[in-house]
Motif scaffolding. Structure first.
Motif, mmCIF file in Angstrom:
data_model
loop_
_atom_site.group_PDB
_atom_site.id
_atom_site.type_symbol
_atom_site.label_atom_id
_atom_site.label_comp_id
_atom_site.label_asym_id
_atom_site.label_seq_id
_atom_site.Cartn_x
_atom_site.Cartn_y
_atom_site.Cartn_z
ATOM 1 N N SER A 2 20.320 20.270 7.083
ATOM 2 C CA SER A 2 20.020 18.838 7.155
ATOM 3 C C SER A 2 21.251 17.951 7.295
ATOM 4 O O SER A 2 21.125 16.743 7.444
ATOM 5 N N THR A 3 22.449 18.535 7.232
ATOM 6 C CA THR A 3 23.663 17.725 7.311
ATOM 7 C C THR A 3 24.569 18.177 8.448
ATOM 8 O O THR A 3 24.438 19.284 8.966
ATOM 9 N N SER A 4 25.494 17.305 8.789
ATOM 10 C CA SER A 4 26.474 17.581 9.837
ATOM 11 C C SER A 4 27.806 17.004 9.384
ATOM 12 O O SER A 4 27.847 15.932 8.778
ATOM 13 N N ARG A 5 28.898 17.713 9.676
ATOM 14 C CA ARG A 5 30.233 17.251 9.291
ATOM 15 C C ARG A 5 30.998 16.758 10.503
ATOM 16 O O ARG A 5 30.889 17.305 11.591
ATOM 17 N N CYS A 6 31.820 15.741 10.284
ATOM 18 C CA CYS A 6 32.732 15.273 11.321
ATOM 19 C C CYS A 6 33.824 16.332 11.475
ATOM 20 O O CYS A 6 34.435 16.741 10.484
ATOM 21 N N GLU A 7 34.071 16.751 12.683
ATOM 22 C CA GLU A 7 35.088 17.780 12.926
ATOM 23 C C GLU A 7 36.491 17.269 12.641
ATOM 24 O O GLU A 7 37.381 18.039 12.319
ATOM 25 N N SER A 8 36.687 15.968 12.728
ATOM 26 C CA SER A 8 38.012 15.398 12.551
ATOM 27 C C SER A 8 38.362 15.144 11.086
ATOM 28 O O SER A 8 39.417 15.559 10.608
ATOM 29 N N CYS A 9 37.470 14.462 10.353
ATOM 30 C CA CYS A 9 37.817 14.045 8.984
ATOM 31 C C CYS A 9 37.035 14.778 7.894
ATOM 32 O O CYS A 9 37.373 14.683 6.725
ATOM 33 N N GLY A 10 35.961 15.488 8.256
ATOM 34 C CA GLY A 10 35.201 16.256 7.280
ATOM 35 C C GLY A 10 34.106 15.476 6.566
ATOM 36 O O GLY A 10 33.457 16.010 5.670
ATOM 37 N N ALA A 11 33.868 14.217 6.941
ATOM 38 C CA ALA A 11 32.794 13.434 6.316
ATOM 39 C C ALA A 11 31.450 14.099 6.603
ATOM 40 O O ALA A 11 31.279 14.773 7.624
ATOM 41 N N VAL A 12 30.497 13.914 5.701
ATOM 42 C CA VAL A 12 29.180 14.535 5.830
ATOM 43 C C VAL A 12 28.136 13.452 6.096
ATOM 44 O O VAL A 12 28.129 12.413 5.441
ATOM 45 N N PHE A 13 27.251 13.727 7.055
ATOM 46 C CA PHE A 13 26.195 12.807 7.451
ATOM 47 C C PHE A 13 24.879 13.565 7.569
ATOM 48 O O PHE A 13 24.875 14.786 7.680
ATOM 49 N N HIS A 14 23.771 12.832 7.578
ATOM 50 C CA HIS A 14 22.507 13.453 7.956
ATOM 51 C C HIS A 14 22.670 13.914 9.406
ATOM 52 O O HIS A 14 23.283 13.202 10.221
ATOM 53 N N SER A 15 22.134 15.060 9.749
ATOM 54 C CA SER A 15 22.257 15.562 11.119
ATOM 55 C C SER A 15 21.697 14.564 12.125
ATOM 56 O O SER A 15 22.301 14.320 13.175
ATOM 57 N N GLU A 16 20.539 13.972 11.811
ATOM 58 C CA GLU A 16 19.914 13.008 12.720
ATOM 59 C C GLU A 16 20.797 11.771 12.912
ATOM 60 O O GLU A 16 20.911 11.254 14.019
ATOM 61 N N CYS A 17 21.412 11.306 11.838
ATOM 62 C CA CYS A 17 22.279 10.125 11.932
ATOM 63 C C CYS A 17 23.516 10.422 12.778
ATOM 64 O O CYS A 17 23.919 9.604 13.609
ATOM 65 N N LYS A 18 24.114 11.571 12.573
ATOM 66 C CA LYS A 18 25.336 11.930 13.298
ATOM 67 C C LYS A 18 25.077 12.054 14.790
ATOM 68 O O LYS A 18 25.913 11.668 15.603
ATOM 69 N N GLU A 19 23.902 12.567 15.156
ATOM 70 C CA GLU A 19 23.556 12.693 16.573
ATOM 71 C C GLU A 19 23.486 11.322 17.241
ATOM 72 O O GLU A 19 23.821 11.172 18.403
ATOM 73 N N LYS A 20 23.046 10.309 16.502
ATOM 74 C CA LYS A 20 22.870 8.967 17.046
ATOM 75 C C LYS A 20 24.171 8.180 17.087
ATOM 76 O O LYS A 20 24.298 7.238 17.857
ATOM 77 N N SER A 21 25.129 8.504 16.230
ATOM 78 C CA SER A 21 26.311 7.666 16.065
ATOM 79 C C SER A 21 27.580 8.374 16.518
ATOM 80 O O SER A 21 27.951 9.407 15.983
#
Length: 134
Positions: A73-92
């Motif tokens: 259910s989550t996704s990490r930024c490859e650059s800084c390591g922040a964690v987001f909802h997978s759906e939110c990260k796909e949109k932003s």
């Protein structure tokens, strides 16, 4: 997990506590690791110290605590390591944390350049983001 090199069977593994007999070939390792993962995640959710190591999705800010091991259910930024909802990260795109860090770097650089008696207009151009669509 350390390999028991004295054993004639290279599939046997000896754990740090000295227990023997867990064999990958017999399919016992996966269920064992499943129990370890279940214990560890249960601990993180219930421990007052560990549970505070979670993240809040900076895109939707709904207040739900996210953990990096919640990989479905989550996704990490490859650059800084922040964690987001997978759906939110796909949109932003780009990552809000990366944008904030870039702005902070540019702010510091702005004040350093301003102290060097450069024109204010020239120094203000530093605040243009390198990311598009922001």
């Amino acid at each position: 997990v350390t390999s028991n090199l004295s054993s004639p069977d290279p599939v046997n593994f000896e754990f740090c506590d000295g227990s023997k007999g867990v064999k990958v070939i017999e399919g016992k390792l996966a269920p064992f690791l499943g129990k370890v993962i279940k214990f560890a995640t249960s601990h993180v959710y219930s421990c007052s110290l560990c549970s505070q190591k979670g993240f809040i999705c900076e895109i939707c800010n709904n207040g739900e605590i996210l953990y990096p091991f919640e990989d479905i259910s989550t996704s990490r930024c490859e650059s800084c390591g922040a964690v987001f909802h997978s759906e939110c990260k796909e949109k932003s795109v780009p990552c809000p944390r990366c944008v904030r860090r870039e702005l902070q770097k540019k702010q510091k650089s702005f004040w350093q350049r301003l102290n060097m008696d450069e024109s204010l207009e020239e120094a203000c151009t530093m605040f243009e983001l390198s990311y598009q669509n922001t």
